[in-house]
Design a protein around this motif. Sequence first.
Motif, PDB file in Angstrom:
ATOM      1  N   GLY A  83       1.107  -1.194  -0.010  1.00 36.95           N
ATOM      2  CA  GLY A  83      -0.039   0.066   0.069  1.00 36.95           C
ATOM      3  C   GLY A  83       0.855   1.213  -0.198  1.00 36.95           C
ATOM      4  O   GLY A  83       2.241   1.095  -0.637  1.00 36.95           O
ATOM      5  N   LEU A  84       0.610   2.720  -0.180  1.00 39.15           N
ATOM      6  CA  LEU A  84       0.876   3.267   0.118  1.00 39.15           C
ATOM      7  C   LEU A  84       1.690   4.062   1.488  1.00 39.15           C
ATOM      8  O   LEU A  84       2.451   4.580   2.152  1.00 39.15           O
ATOM      9  CB  LEU A  84       0.110   5.215  -0.709  1.00 39.15           C
ATOM     10  N   GLY A  85       0.727   3.720   2.904  1.00 41.96           N
ATOM     11  CA  GLY A  85       0.951   3.629   3.899  1.00 41.96           C
ATOM     12  C   GLY A  85       0.608   5.366   4.020  1.00 41.96           C
ATOM     13  O   GLY A  85       1.178   5.749   5.201  1.00 41.96           O
ATOM     14  N   LEU A  86      -0.378   5.140   3.927  1.00 43.41           N
ATOM     15  CA  LEU A  86      -1.097   6.718   4.178  1.00 43.41           C
ATOM     16  C   LEU A  86      -1.524   7.203   5.588  1.00 43.41           C
ATOM     17  O   LEU A  86      -1.676   6.601   5.553  1.00 43.41           O
ATOM     18  CB  LEU A  86      -2.182   7.780   3.272  1.00 43.41           C
ATOM     19  N   PRO A  87      -0.988   8.857   6.357  1.00 44.15           N
ATOM     20  CA  PRO A  87      -1.957   8.592   7.622  1.00 44.15           C
ATOM     21  C   PRO A  87      -3.281   9.159   7.286  1.00 44.15           C
ATOM     22  O   PRO A  87      -3.325   9.352   6.099  1.00 44.15           O
ATOM     23  CB  PRO A  87      -1.059   9.858   8.371  1.00 44.15           C
ATOM     24  N   MET A  88      -4.454   9.048   7.872  1.00 38.90           N
ATOM     25  CA  MET A  88      -6.030   9.553   7.894  1.00 38.90           C
ATOM     26  C   MET A  88      -6.063  10.738   7.140  1.00 38.90           C
ATOM     27  O   MET A  88      -6.225  11.114   6.489  1.00 38.90           O
ATOM     28  CB  MET A  88      -6.066   9.609   9.148  1.00 38.90           C
ATOM     29  N   VAL A  89      -4.836  11.622   7.962  1.00 36.55           N
ATOM     30  CA  VAL A  89      -4.908  13.210   6.724  1.00 36.55           C
ATOM     31  C   VAL A  89      -4.839  12.717   5.112  1.00 36.55           C
ATOM     32  O   VAL A  89      -5.941  13.420   5.206  1.00 36.55           O
ATOM     33  CB  VAL A  89      -3.973  14.018   7.416  1.00 36.55           C
ATOM     34  N   TRP A 135      -7.148  14.462  12.130  1.00 38.73           N
ATOM     35  CA  TRP A 135      -5.658  14.582  12.546  1.00 38.73           C
ATOM     36  C   TRP A 135      -5.609  14.376  14.180  1.00 38.73           C
ATOM     37  O   TRP A 135      -4.632  13.669  14.204  1.00 38.73           O
ATOM     38  CB  TRP A 135      -6.273  16.172  12.490  1.00 38.73           C
ATOM     39  N   LYS A 136      -6.912  14.445  14.335  1.00 41.84           N
ATOM     40  CA  LYS A 136      -6.747  13.608  15.593  1.00 41.84           C
ATOM     41  C   LYS A 136      -6.558  12.013  15.543  1.00 41.84           C
ATOM     42  O   LYS A 136      -5.996  11.503  16.590  1.00 41.84           O
ATOM     43  CB  LYS A 136      -8.479  13.963  16.016  1.00 41.84           C
ATOM     44  N   LEU A 137      -7.515  11.938  14.461  1.00 39.13           N
ATOM     45  CA  LEU A 137      -7.502   9.901  14.934  1.00 39.13           C
ATOM     46  C   LEU A 137      -5.777   9.772  14.857  1.00 39.13           C
ATOM     47  O   LEU A 137      -4.688   9.113  15.050  1.00 39.13           O
ATOM     48  CB  LEU A 137      -8.308   9.418  13.362  1.00 39.13           C
ATOM     49  N   ASP A 138      -5.113  10.434  13.794  1.00 40.63           N
ATOM     50  CA  ASP A 138      -3.446  10.808  13.808  1.00 40.63           C
ATOM     51  C   ASP A 138      -2.654  10.683  14.701  1.00 40.63           C
ATOM     52  O   ASP A 138      -1.992  10.521  14.923  1.00 40.63           O
ATOM     53  CB  ASP A 138      -2.921  11.415  12.214  1.00 40.63           C
ATOM     54  N   GLN A 139      -3.217  11.235  15.741  1.00 36.31           N
ATOM     55  CA  GLN A 139      -2.469  11.953  17.458  1.00 36.31           C
ATOM     56  C   GLN A 139      -2.297  10.661  17.776  1.00 36.31           C
ATOM     57  O   GLN A 139      -2.332  10.877  19.307  1.00 36.31           O
ATOM     58  CB  GLN A 139      -3.286  13.152  17.740  1.00 36.31           C
ATOM     59  N   GLY A 140      -3.771   9.384  17.460  1.00 35.36           N
ATOM     60  CA  GLY A 140      -3.826   8.075  18.489  1.00 35.36           C
ATOM     61  C   GLY A 140      -5.233   8.793  19.353  1.00 35.36           C
ATOM     62  O   GLY A 140      -5.520   8.051  20.380  1.00 35.36           O
TER      63      GLY A 140
END
Length: 401
Positions: free
Chosen positions: A68-74, A317-322
Motif C-alpha cells: 500500500g501507500l502507508g498514508l496517515p488519516m490526513v 488529524w486527531k485520529l493520527d494523534q492517537g
Amino acid sequence: MDFTLDPRHDGLRRKVRAFVEEHILPLESDPASFNEHENIKMSLRDEVRAKAKAAGLWAPQMPQSRGGLGLPMVGQAVFYEEANRSIFGPSCFNCAAPDDGNMRTLEMVGTEAQKEKWLQPIIDGTVNSSFVMTEPHPGGGSDPSMIQTKAERYGDKWRITGRKWFISGAAVARHFILMARTDPNPQETRRHLTAFLFHAEQPGWHIVRRIRNMGPDEHGGVCELQFDGLEIPDENRLMEVGDGLRLTQIRLGPARLTHCMRWLGLAKRSMEIAQAYVSSREGFGIRLADRESVQLKLGEVAHDIQIGRLLVMHAAWKLDQGDKARQEVSSAKIHVADTLHKAVDTAIQLNGARGYSGDTVLEWIYRYARAARLVDGASEVHKMVLARSYAKLGSDYWQWG
C-alpha cells in the motif's frame, strides 16, 4: 493543526485527479461499463485496478510493506476525496467500503498469520471481503449489545448459529469478519461479543437473499445471511474472547470518517456538473449562473462542503494523534451526510430534467446519497453521541486540546 499539505500527499492528490480524469471518468458515460446492479463491472474494475497499481495509486490506507501507500488519516482524506470524484473511483484504487474498513481492522488487530492469510489477499485485490454484524429485530443494529447470533465453543472450534442482514458486499465476498455473542449473560454488555474470520466456501451458512434497495448497489450488494452450524477454528478468532465490542469501535470510527472523505468527493463532483451547466445554459435572456437565486444555491453548498472538509480533516488529524475522536467523527458524519444529499439535490434542481435523467451521474449519486444518513450509524444515533458527550463535558465540549 497546519493545513499545508505534505508535499507527498499533494503530489498523490494531483496524480489521483489526473488518473480519474483519464482512466475512470470516461467509463461513466458508457452503459457497457455498468453491471446489472449499476456499479462498474468487476472485470472492467480489475483492468483499471491494474493501471492504478502500475501508477503507484493502490491501497492508500495499507502499509508500504504490504503493497500500500502507508498514508496517515490526513493523507487518506486528501486521496479519497479525489478518488470519489468518480462514482467508480474508490473501488478502482482499493479504498472502497467494506474492504477499506476490513483491511484497516485486520492490519490493526490481526496476528501475523491472520494478516498473511486473510488480509493480504484483500490488499492484493484478489478477494473481496465483508463485515457481518447487523441483525434483524430483536438482534443488534446500531446497538451491538443486542446481537443474538451465537458462537458456542466445542473444543478448539466455535459453532455459529443466527441470522444477519444488510451485510455489505456479501454476495461477492470471500473473506468475512463475523461478530457473534460468546457470553449468553445479558447483563455482561461490554464483554459479550467476539470477532471471527471465515471463508465463503466453508459449510454451515448461506445467503438467504440479496436485498433489493434504492441502489445503485455496491459490489456484492447487501444480503441476508443464515448461520446454521458454521464451524470456525479458534485460530480464526480475532483478538481475545469478549473483545468484539472493542473491535467494532476500532473498525467503525475510522470507517465512518473514510465514508465522509469519499462523500465529499461526490459532493464536489455534483457541484462541478451544476456549475458547468449553469455557466452555459441561458433562459429569458440571461445565463443561469448570473441569476442571484442560482448563485445563492451554489454558494450555500460550497460553504457546507468546506465546513465538511474542515470537520473531516480535524477528525483525521486527531485520529493520527492517537485520539479516538468520537465526537469529531460523529460531527463529520452528520454534516457530510447531509451535505452530500444537499449538493446533489441542488445540482439536479439546477440541471432540471437533465439532472433527473440518466444523461449525468447526478441521479445515481442522489439515490446513493440517501444511504449516507443511515450507514455506520444513523444520523440520530450520532446526535445522541454528541448530546451525551456534551452532558458529560459541559463547556469543555468545545475545548481546543
